[in-house]
Design an enzyme around this catalytic site. Sequence first.
Site, PDB file in Angstrom:
ATOM      1  CB  SER A 255       2.815  -4.848   2.617  1.00  0.00           C
ATOM      2  OG  SER A 255       4.034  -5.068   3.308  1.00  0.00           O
ATOM      3  CE  LYS A 256       1.610 -10.759  -3.595  1.00  0.00           C
ATOM      4  NZ  LYS A 256       1.280 -10.264  -4.937  1.00  0.00           N
TER       5      LYS A 256
END
Length: 483
Positions: A255-256
Amino acid sequence: MSGGDVRTRIAPSPTGDPHMGTLYAALFCKAFAEKHSGTFVLRIEDTDRTRYVPEAVEALHDALHWAHLDPDEGPLAGGPYEPYTQSERLPTYHERAQRLVATGHAYPCFCTPERLARLRAEQEARKEPTRYDRHCLYLPQEEVQQRLRAGEPHTIRLRVPDHGPVTFHDVIRGTISFETSVLTDHILLKSDGYPTSHLAIPVDDYSMRISHVIRAEEWLSSVPYYVLIYRAFAWAEPVFAHLSVLRNADRSKMSKRKNNTSVRWYREHGFLPEAVLNFLALLGWSHPEGEEIFSYEEFRDLLTLERIVKSGPIFDLKKLEWMNGVYIRRLAIGELAERLQPFLSQPVEPEMLERILPLVQERLKTLGEINDALIPFLQEPDPACLPFAQAIKRLTLQDIRHGLELLYPQLTALGAPDASTFEGTVRSLAAELGWKAGDLFMSVRVAVTGTSASPPLYDFCNVIGWSRAFQRLRSALEALPAR
RNA sequence: GCCCCCAUCGUCUAGUGGCCUAGGACAUCACCCUUUCAAGGUGGAGAUCGCGGGUUCGAAUCCCGCUGGGGGUACCA
């Protein structure tokens, strides 16, 4: 399997920066299609109007192009199954949805989002599985017809069979089975007229003749819904192959927040696309001979779905950096110079750059590091802040000045020395002074390069020119305290 | 909660019943090379193959259970 019929696809949503996971799936899809002389398709899934980002489509094309993973068919490339953008295929979905209603595989639902939210909340509170309660399935036919005629907003839901398992095969994971009792009557067509992925994916995969659905494991639990639709239409099912998802260091889905997920980030930092591809390939697949460094072509030729790994790999940036360094070192100087151009923060004479690069090439892990590597060559160091004290612990600054003062005339007398003369001069003076040779070399290094870690000193001076090197030496020693 | 998937060194993995006192790579440590850094070379440490039961003459490899991790569970994809 007859080779020419292989068709794979990626179907990303244009919701932001292209994700590394998309590139990962694209790599496997493209390589697999190419291996079988098939076709790699790009389809844009822009049916979620709330998350749609217009620029994302272009960014996606850029990312794929950068990685040499251009689709054979898609919104830009065109192809026999146009359009390749779901928002332009609405009539198809409506037609299919109506057909499902007509055959009893789907039904209209008038429930409001509020009712559904309440229903879900109640089920959660009772720790029950969250499923649609089929309220609208049991509505009297006359009422349904009347509300439809009145134009009441509604969705179309899949009518999941009451009993029995939904079983399908995944090449990577084997036979997978879901009981219909744990499935829910998912919405197929939203009240805004757009389909959900549960309808659009099987309809498009079928319409576009996709033979192998290769994508991430996060989709695995939606497969039974597609299968139900395939069966409702009596369509032949594609081969399913679910890749494991890329993970963060804590093993959650990449994830970011916890990783650099954007393809752009890697591109902008100077990771070579061939290194990125090699790395992604190695994350999801293992080379039969145990090789770690291999080209896309080799990967493509050797790829079999059976050698794809099942467990979710952690995306290890350190290993990518190492691999990127390997690829940088393999570049010819001319090509390295060319690839470096977009990363240069200041223009460098091509001739100068080609002389510098052999000295810095093996020290680069990314192309982006070039600017720091260039500083000693291009910028005169500030004599006031040279790291003599940190680099040479055994000597005082006064000693260093003394040594350099003695060395300076000997060196300048040489003009542009050859390597052994240079080395001999420094060594013999060090011996005279009773210093370790390394300390004198280090003194010169700090004075001339401005740093304690540099390319080989002699080569460095040769590149910047000896008169410039001598000037730096002079300025440096003059800034040092005298005894 | 429910469903599905997965499980070998810190990380990525090899391994498909005997070749495994488990091999390679990254990272890490030491040494070598060396005027620094890097690259390269050599070596070390690092995995009772998640746990417990089976099956078998023999299991990391097959079966079951458990545990752990992940994913899904939306009028998102």
